[in-house]
Design a protein around this motif. Structure first.
Motif, PDB file in Angstrom:
ATOM      1  N   PHE A   1     -29.281  22.165   2.813  1.00  0.00           N
ATOM      2  CA  PHE A   1     -30.224  23.130   3.481  1.00  0.00           C
ATOM      3  C   PHE A   1     -29.679  24.598   3.008  1.00  0.00           C
ATOM      4  CE2 PHE A   1     -30.761  25.660   7.409  1.00  0.00           C
ATOM      5  CZ  PHE A   1     -32.404  25.564   7.302  1.00  0.00           C
ATOM      6  N   ASP A   2     -30.437  25.206   2.086  1.00  0.00           N
ATOM      7  CA  ASP A   2     -30.135  26.658   1.791  1.00  0.00           C
ATOM      8  C   ASP A   2     -31.315  27.211   1.259  1.00  0.00           C
ATOM      9  OD1 ASP A   2     -30.380  25.626  -0.782  1.00  0.00           O
ATOM     10  OD2 ASP A   2     -28.330  25.337  -1.379  1.00  0.00           O
ATOM     11  N   ASP A   3     -31.135  28.550   0.897  1.00  0.00           N
ATOM     12  CA  ASP A   3     -32.246  29.217   0.528  1.00  0.00           C
ATOM     13  C   ASP A   3     -33.049  28.762  -0.995  1.00  0.00           C
ATOM     14  OD1 ASP A   3     -30.045  30.488  -0.914  1.00  0.00           O
ATOM     15  OD2 ASP A   3     -30.339  32.372   0.139  1.00  0.00           O
ATOM     16  N   THR A   4     -32.224  27.927  -1.564  1.00  0.00           N
ATOM     17  CA  THR A   4     -32.809  27.593  -2.748  1.00  0.00           C
ATOM     18  C   THR A   4     -33.957  26.577  -2.728  1.00  0.00           C
ATOM     19  OG1 THR A   4     -30.944  25.711  -3.371  1.00  0.00           O
ATOM     20  CG2 THR A   4     -30.892  28.045  -4.280  1.00  0.00           C
ATOM     21  N   ASN A   5     -33.848  25.893  -1.456  1.00  0.00           N
ATOM     22  CA  ASN A   5     -34.684  24.415  -1.016  1.00  0.00           C
ATOM     23  C   ASN A   5     -35.725  25.057   0.084  1.00  0.00           C
ATOM     24  OD1 ASN A   5     -33.629  22.430  -2.944  1.00  0.00           O
ATOM     25  ND2 ASN A   5     -31.730  22.858  -1.759  1.00  0.00           N
ATOM     26  N   PHE A   6     -35.319  25.960   0.777  1.00  0.00           N
ATOM     27  CA  PHE A   6     -36.053  26.595   2.003  1.00  0.00           C
ATOM     28  C   PHE A   6     -36.144  28.005   1.922  1.00  0.00           C
ATOM     29  CE2 PHE A   6     -34.306  22.447   3.291  1.00  0.00           C
ATOM     30  CZ  PHE A   6     -35.233  21.922   4.175  1.00  0.00           C
ATOM     31  N   ASP A   7     -37.464  28.243   2.504  1.00  0.00           N
ATOM     32  CA  ASP A   7     -37.801  29.816   2.477  1.00  0.00           C
ATOM     33  C   ASP A   7     -37.325  30.251   3.944  1.00  0.00           C
ATOM     34  OD1 ASP A   7     -39.479  29.196   4.702  1.00  0.00           O
ATOM     35  OD2 ASP A   7     -41.375  29.173   3.463  1.00  0.00           O
ATOM     36  N   ALA A   8     -37.676  31.772   3.939  1.00  0.00           N
ATOM     37  CA  ALA A   8     -36.789  32.563   4.879  1.00  0.00           C
ATOM     38  C   ALA A   8     -37.303  31.926   6.564  1.00  0.00           C
ATOM     39  CB  ALA A   8     -36.989  33.833   4.908  1.00  0.00           C
ATOM     40  N   ASP A   9     -38.519  31.188   6.586  1.00  0.00           N
ATOM     41  CA  ASP A   9     -38.974  30.671   7.722  1.00  0.00           C
ATOM     42  C   ASP A   9     -38.686  29.526   8.123  1.00  0.00           C
ATOM     43  OD1 ASP A   9     -40.201  33.126   8.606  1.00  0.00           O
ATOM     44  OD2 ASP A   9     -41.971  32.915   7.342  1.00  0.00           O
ATOM     45  N   GLY A  10     -37.694  28.623   7.218  1.00  0.00           N
ATOM     46  CA  GLY A  10     -37.090  27.477   7.406  1.00  0.00           C
ATOM     47  C   GLY A  10     -38.365  26.373   6.956  1.00  0.00           C
ATOM     48  N   ASN A  11     -39.318  26.694   5.842  1.00  0.00           N
ATOM     49  CA  ASN A  11     -39.895  25.981   5.398  1.00  0.00           C
ATOM     50  C   ASN A  11     -39.683  25.340   3.996  1.00  0.00           C
ATOM     51  OD1 ASN A  11     -42.411  26.149   7.324  1.00  0.00           O
ATOM     52  ND2 ASN A  11     -42.527  28.278   6.467  1.00  0.00           N
ATOM     53  N   SER A  70     -30.990  33.683   7.456  1.00  0.00           N
ATOM     54  CA  SER A  70     -30.638  33.943   5.914  1.00  0.00           C
ATOM     55  C   SER A  70     -31.504  35.089   5.162  1.00  0.00           C
ATOM     56  CB  SER A  70     -30.467  32.654   4.958  1.00  0.00           C
ATOM     57  OG  SER A  70     -29.794  32.655   4.216  1.00  0.00           O
ATOM     58  N   LEU A  71     -31.321  36.306   5.740  1.00  0.00           N
ATOM     59  CA  LEU A  71     -31.847  37.364   4.834  1.00  0.00           C
ATOM     60  C   LEU A  71     -31.385  37.667   3.685  1.00  0.00           C
ATOM     61  CD1 LEU A  71     -31.587  39.851   7.992  1.00  0.00           C
ATOM     62  CD2 LEU A  71     -33.804  38.366   7.309  1.00  0.00           C
ATOM     63  N   VAL A  72     -30.100  37.552   3.580  1.00  0.00           N
ATOM     64  CA  VAL A  72     -29.514  37.885   2.213  1.00  0.00           C
ATOM     65  C   VAL A  72     -28.513  36.883   1.756  1.00  0.00           C
ATOM     66  CG1 VAL A  72     -29.852  40.365   2.583  1.00  0.00           C
ATOM     67  CG2 VAL A  72     -27.674  39.369   3.562  1.00  0.00           C
ATOM     68  N   GLY A  73     -28.588  35.700   2.383  1.00  0.00           N
ATOM     69  CA  GLY A  73     -27.797  34.398   1.885  1.00  0.00           C
ATOM     70  C   GLY A  73     -26.655  34.388   2.868  1.00  0.00           C
ATOM     71  N   ALA A 102     -32.123  38.201  15.627  1.00  0.00           N
ATOM     72  CA  ALA A 102     -33.349  38.527  14.785  1.00  0.00           C
ATOM     73  C   ALA A 102     -32.865  39.323  13.799  1.00  0.00           C
ATOM     74  CB  ALA A 102     -34.389  39.410  15.536  1.00  0.00           C
ATOM     75  N   GLY A 103     -33.317  38.928  12.445  1.00  0.00           N
ATOM     76  CA  GLY A 103     -33.207  39.616  11.179  1.00  0.00           C
ATOM     77  C   GLY A 103     -33.813  40.863  11.151  1.00  0.00           C
ATOM     78  N   VAL A 104     -33.311  42.212  10.908  1.00  0.00           N
ATOM     79  CA  VAL A 104     -34.202  43.312  10.876  1.00  0.00           C
ATOM     80  C   VAL A 104     -33.725  44.120   9.713  1.00  0.00           C
ATOM     81  CG1 VAL A 104     -34.462  43.241  13.401  1.00  0.00           C
ATOM     82  CG2 VAL A 104     -32.491  44.499  12.481  1.00  0.00           C
ATOM     83  N   PRO A 105     -34.663  45.070   9.062  1.00  0.00           N
ATOM     84  CA  PRO A 105     -34.210  46.054   8.204  1.00  0.00           C
ATOM     85  C   PRO A 105     -33.400  47.126   8.682  1.00  0.00           C
ATOM     86  CG  PRO A 105     -36.736  45.714   8.416  1.00  0.00           C
ATOM     87  CD  PRO A 105     -36.108  45.176   9.608  1.00  0.00           C
ATOM     88  N   HIS A 106     -32.573  47.616   8.047  1.00  0.00           N
ATOM     89  CA  HIS A 106     -31.561  48.482   8.225  1.00  0.00           C
ATOM     90  C   HIS A 106     -31.637  49.373   7.089  1.00  0.00           C
ATOM     91  CE1 HIS A 106     -28.485  50.803  10.364  1.00  0.00           C
ATOM     92  NE2 HIS A 106     -27.498  50.369   9.629  1.00  0.00           N
ATOM     93  N   GLY A 107     -32.279  50.542   6.961  1.00  0.00           N
ATOM     94  CA  GLY A 107     -32.266  51.408   5.838  1.00  0.00           C
ATOM     95  C   GLY A 107     -33.120  50.587   4.612  1.00  0.00           C
ATOM     96  N   THR A 108     -31.965  50.613   3.509  1.00  0.00           N
ATOM     97  CA  THR A 108     -32.601  49.797   2.544  1.00  0.00           C
ATOM     98  C   THR A 108     -32.253  48.341   2.645  1.00  0.00           C
ATOM     99  OG1 THR A 108     -30.760  50.816   0.996  1.00  0.00           O
ATOM    100  CG2 THR A 108     -33.121  51.858   0.930  1.00  0.00           C
ATOM    101  N   PHE A 109     -31.326  48.080   3.760  1.00  0.00           N
ATOM    102  CA  PHE A 109     -30.513  46.851   3.605  1.00  0.00           C
ATOM    103  C   PHE A 109     -30.996  46.051   4.862  1.00  0.00           C
ATOM    104  CE2 PHE A 109     -27.444  49.725   1.211  1.00  0.00           C
ATOM    105  CZ  PHE A 109     -27.555  49.067   0.268  1.00  0.00           C
ATOM    106  N   ALA A 111     -29.862  44.090   8.854  1.00  0.00           N
ATOM    107  CA  ALA A 111     -29.050  43.784   9.862  1.00  0.00           C
ATOM    108  C   ALA A 111     -29.514  42.792  10.631  1.00  0.00           C
ATOM    109  CB  ALA A 111     -28.787  44.999  10.673  1.00  0.00           C
ATOM    110  N   HIS A 112     -28.453  42.175  11.548  1.00  0.00           N
ATOM    111  CA  HIS A 112     -28.723  41.371  12.746  1.00  0.00           C
ATOM    112  C   HIS A 112     -28.765  42.013  13.991  1.00  0.00           C
ATOM    113  CE1 HIS A 112     -27.084  37.672  10.293  1.00  0.00           C
ATOM    114  NE2 HIS A 112     -28.161  38.047   9.908  1.00  0.00           N
TER     115      HIS A 112
END
Length: 201
Positions: A1-11, A70-73, A102-109, A111-112
C-alpha cells in the motif's frame, strides 16, 4: 500500500503491483485484494494490514485505503495517527476523543493541518511540537519529508462538541458513523465552512 499503487485519494491505480501471500514482508502496509471461486476477482476490501508474523501469517489492521495521508511520500497511516495521539495524550495527561488531519498547500510546499478535539486545557503549541515529534519517531518517511517538502504542521484545538455537531449536521449520528481521520476534498471544504460559521456565531 503505497503511492506507486494508490493515488492521493486512496484509489487503486490501473495496474497495481499484486503480491501473493508468500511475497509479503514484515512491517510493511498492504491493501488486501480478495478473489474467490464464487466470482469475486481482486476485490479491494478497503482495509490496510501489516504482517507481524510471516510463518503464522498474522496481521494487524492498520487503517483504511481511504484514510491515509501522503502528499509528498510521508505515508501517514491511521495507525501512525492513532499511536501518536495516544502517546501525546498520555504525556500531557489529556483526553483526545476526536481528531482529524488534512493535507494543505503551504507556500510552494505542503503542510498537515490537525484539528484536535479535547475538552481538557492544553497548550496548542506544545501539543503541535509533541505530535510532530511522535510521528517522526513512528514513521521514517514522515521524518524525511519534514526536512523537505512537508514544511509545517498546524494544530487547532477544538472542543469535542465541534466534531459531534458537524456529524449531526451531516446526518451521521450513532456508532456506525465515525469522524474521518483524514479530510480531503468536499468533506474538508464542508468542515472548514462549518468551523468558520461556528466562529462567527
Amino acid at each position: 500500500f503505497d503511492d506507486t499503487n494508490f493515488d492521493a485519494d486512496g484509489n487503486m491505480i490501473e495496474r497495481p503491483e499484486a503480491l501473493m501471500i508468500h511475497e509479503v514482508e514484515v512491517g510493511k502496509d498492504y491493501a488486501i485484494l480478495i478473489s474467490t471461486n464464487a466470482g469475486a476477482w481482486r476485490y479491494l476490501i478497503g482495509d490496510t494490514v501489516r504482517f507481524v508474523d510471516l510463518e503464522k501469517n498474522e496481521i494487524i489492521i492498520t487503517g483504511r485505503t481511504k484514510h491515509f495521508l501522503s502528499l509528498v511520500g510521508e505515508h501517514l497511516s491511521v495507525d501512525n495517527m492513532n499511536k501518536a495521539i495516544q502517546l501525546v495524550s498520555d504525556e500531557l495527561n489529556i483526553c483526545i476523543p476526536e481528531f482529524t488531519v488534512a493535507g494543505v498547500p503551504h507556500g510552494t510546499f505542503f503542510a498537515h493541518h490537525w484539528f484536535i478535539g479535547t475538552d481538557d486545557k492544553v497548550n496548542a503549541e506544545e501539543l503541535r511540537i509533541r505530535l510532530d515529534n511522535k510521528i517522526k519517531e513512528l514513521n521514517d518517511d514522515y521524518e524525511v519529508e519534514r526536512k523537505h517538502a512537508l514544511k509545517e504542521i498546524f494544530v487547532d484545538v477544538l472542543s469535542e462538541k465541534n466534531f459531534m455537531d458537524f456529524m449531526k449536521k451531516k446526518g451521521k449520528i450513532g456508532g456506525q458513523h465515525k469522524f474521518p481521520r483524514v479530510l480531503k476534498g468536499k468533506m474538508l471544504e464542508d468542515w472548514k465552512k462549518f468551523l468558520k460559521e461556528e466562529t462567527v456565531q
